[in-house]
Write a protein that holds these residues in place. Structure first.
Motif, PDB file in Angstrom:
ATOM      1  N   GLY A  10       0.816  -1.203   0.000  1.00 45.07           N
ATOM      2  CA  GLY A  10       0.000   0.000   0.000  1.00 45.07           C
ATOM      3  C   GLY A  10       0.852   1.257   0.000  1.00 45.07           C
ATOM      4  N   HIS A  11       0.280   2.331  -0.503  1.00 45.42           N
ATOM      5  CA  HIS A  11       1.004   3.608  -0.594  1.00 45.42           C
ATOM      6  C   HIS A  11       0.029   4.743  -0.318  1.00 45.42           C
ATOM      7  N   LEU A  12       0.471   5.655   0.529  1.00 47.19           N
ATOM      8  CA  LEU A  12      -0.304   6.871   0.779  1.00 47.19           C
ATOM      9  C   LEU A  12       0.644   8.062   0.786  1.00 47.19           C
ATOM     10  N   GLN A  13       0.086   9.211   0.502  1.00 46.63           N
ATOM     11  CA  GLN A  13       0.909  10.424   0.349  1.00 46.63           C
ATOM     12  C   GLN A  13       0.185  11.608   0.974  1.00 46.63           C
ATOM     13  N   VAL A  14       0.919  12.382   1.764  1.00 44.41           N
ATOM     14  CA  VAL A  14       0.387  13.603   2.374  1.00 44.41           C
ATOM     15  C   VAL A  14       1.406  14.726   2.158  1.00 44.41           C
ATOM     16  N   ILE A  60       5.141  13.681   1.209  1.00 47.72           N
ATOM     17  CA  ILE A  60       5.543  12.701   2.224  1.00 47.72           C
ATOM     18  C   ILE A  60       4.934  11.351   1.832  1.00 47.72           C
ATOM     19  N   ASN A  61       5.754  10.418   1.416  1.00 47.26           N
ATOM     20  CA  ASN A  61       5.306   9.102   0.946  1.00 47.26           C
ATOM     21  C   ASN A  61       5.446   8.063   2.075  1.00 47.26           C
ATOM     22  N   ILE A  62       4.406   7.306   2.248  1.00 46.88           N
ATOM     23  CA  ILE A  62       4.380   6.255   3.280  1.00 46.88           C
ATOM     24  C   ILE A  62       4.000   4.936   2.601  1.00 46.88           C
ATOM     25  N   ASP A  63       4.863   3.957   2.670  1.00 44.08           N
ATOM     26  CA  ASP A  63       4.640   2.649   2.057  1.00 44.08           C
ATOM     27  C   ASP A  63       4.534   1.572   3.141  1.00 44.08           C
ATOM     28  N   PHE A  64       3.644   0.678   2.967  1.00 45.76           N
ATOM     29  CA  PHE A  64       3.450  -0.446   3.887  1.00 45.76           C
ATOM     30  C   PHE A  64       2.958  -1.659   3.094  1.00 45.76           C
ATOM     31  N   GLY A  65       2.999  -2.814   3.712  1.00 48.66           N
ATOM     32  CA  GLY A  65       2.559  -4.032   3.031  1.00 48.66           C
ATOM     33  C   GLY A  65       2.582  -5.220   3.976  1.00 48.66           C
ATOM     34  N   TYR A  66       2.403  -6.389   3.377  1.00 48.63           N
ATOM     35  CA  TYR A  66       2.407  -7.627   4.162  1.00 48.63           C
ATOM     36  C   TYR A  66       3.774  -7.814   4.809  1.00 48.63           C
ATOM     37  N   GLN A 110      -2.893  11.254  -1.576  1.00 53.02           N
ATOM     38  CA  GLN A 110      -3.250   9.938  -2.124  1.00 53.02           C
ATOM     39  C   GLN A 110      -3.529   8.969  -0.979  1.00 53.02           C
ATOM     40  N   ALA A 111      -4.600   8.217  -1.124  1.00 51.44           N
ATOM     41  CA  ALA A 111      -4.979   7.206  -0.130  1.00 51.44           C
ATOM     42  C   ALA A 111      -4.685   5.809  -0.689  1.00 51.44           C
ATOM     43  N   PRO A 112      -4.510   4.815   0.176  1.00 51.94           N
ATOM     44  CA  PRO A 112      -4.231   3.452  -0.328  1.00 51.94           C
ATOM     45  C   PRO A 112      -5.442   2.864  -1.051  1.00 51.94           C
ATOM     46  N   PHE A 113      -5.174   1.911  -1.917  1.00 51.46           N
ATOM     47  CA  PHE A 113      -6.227   1.178  -2.618  1.00 51.46           C
ATOM     48  C   PHE A 113      -6.462  -0.151  -1.876  1.00 51.46           C
ATOM     49  N   TRP A 114      -7.727  -0.396  -1.561  1.00 51.57           N
ATOM     50  CA  TRP A 114      -8.065  -1.553  -0.729  1.00 51.57           C
ATOM     51  C   TRP A 114      -8.790  -2.656  -1.487  1.00 51.57           C
ATOM     52  N   SER A 115      -8.918  -2.527  -2.774  1.00 48.10           N
ATOM     53  CA  SER A 115      -9.688  -3.525  -3.534  1.00 48.10           C
ATOM     54  C   SER A 115      -9.069  -4.917  -3.451  1.00 48.10           C
ATOM     55  N   ARG A 116      -7.758  -4.981  -3.463  1.00 47.93           N
ATOM     56  CA  ARG A 116      -7.084  -6.283  -3.429  1.00 47.93           C
ATOM     57  C   ARG A 116      -7.283  -6.982  -2.086  1.00 47.93           C
TER      58      ARG A 116
END
Length: 305
Positions: A23-27, A41-47, A169-175
């Protein structure tokens, strides 16, 4: 058969949509002093979603320095449990497919194969239900922790009214939403397969082998047994009936006639306890021979059945 075809496919879809997510979000932080602003400001997260290890840098608008911030929450346990159940279910379904296709005789031998398959199917059904519910609740917590509005509250500069903080930008949760759907689809698939596996066990076959008799079934069986006993009783009775060939032996000679009369008398004695079909006595017949006085005796006529 649905277990063989669909179980591996939905298991792969479940753990693949969860395990490979990023996932990726940006503020942006727009300070009153433009020189200290950080517009990206980019914030990345994942499994496996250990959010407490995800960090990012945000400017401090009142000084020429930055602060390091971390997201809240550790959601790795539920995600890893869900992924583990999916992988194990996929491996077992592949093994079951090989056994069903190539080792059907050994699978049914001594009823061990269906019994083990039944127990494993029940266990996986329960594990899919628990893991899917836990993962659905954990996904809700991940969405809350990574919400851009919630992230902006962690930044110190955004608490001042003169600074402007905006989510880009907000994360995409469809997956991840799809992974939850596949999890509950696997629950339905494995729970429904319990019945088909149960039919292969000896418990189902034992119940079908000895069904309970109804009242009408008992009556019909008693009636057949009664008719069988009556027919078996009538068979020896027919063997004692007189034969038509004995009537011709009366006309051979005088000596033979005396023997036949003696036989008729002994036959009538034994016939007291039996009932001959359609037997009646005719008129006495006089038999004459040379140089002898005619003798009289009863003659029996028997109609053939």
């Amino acid at each position: 058969m649905c277990m063989v075809i669909f179980a591996p496919i939905f298991a792969v879809c479940a753990f693949a949509t969860c395990g490979g997510y990023y996932g990726h979000l940006q503020v942006k932080v727009d300070c009153a002093d433009r020189r200290q602003s950080n517009l990206s400001i980019n914030i990345d997260f994942g499994y496996p979603f250990r959010l407490q290890e995800v960090h990012f840098k945000a400017p401090l608008c009142d000084a020429k320095r930055e602060e390091i911030l971390f997201l809240d929450g550790d959601c790795s346990s539920a995600a890893q449990f869900f992924l583990t159940v999916g992988v194990l279910a996929f491996l077992y379904s592949l093994l079951a497919t090989i056994v069903y296709v190539f080792y059907q005789n050994k699978y049914l031998k001594n009823n061990r194969g269906p019994f083990v398959d039944f127990l494993v199917t029940v266990i996986f059904s329960f594990m899919w239900l628990v893991s899917s519910c836990c993962w659905a609740k954990t996904l809700s917590d991940i969405k809350t922790a990574t919400n851009p509005t919630q992230v902006l509250l962690l930044i110190t500069a955004c608490r001042a009214q003169e600074n402007k903080c905006i989510a880009i930008q907000a994360p995409f949760w469809s997956r991840l939403n799809t992974s939850v759907v596949f999890g509950f689809v696997n629950v339905v698939l494995w729970v429904g397969n319990i019945w088909f596996v149960f039919k292969e066990t000896g418990w189902y076959k034992t119940g079908q082998r000895y069904p309970t008799r109804s009242a009408s079934g008992k009556r019909s069986s008693e009636m057949r047994q009664r008719l069988y006993s009556e027919s078996s009783f009538d068979q020896p009775e027919e063997s004692f009936g007189p034969q038509p060939s004995r009537q011709d032996s009366f006309n051979q000679s005088k000596g033979d006639f005396g023997q036949q009369v003696h036989r008729q008398g002994s036959f009538n004695q034994t016939q007291v306890s039996l009932s001959l079909p359609h037997a009646y006595l005719g008129k006495p017949v006089i038999y004459e021979s040379e140089n002898t006085v005619a003798s009289q005796g009863p003659m029996i006529f028997v109609n053939e059945m």
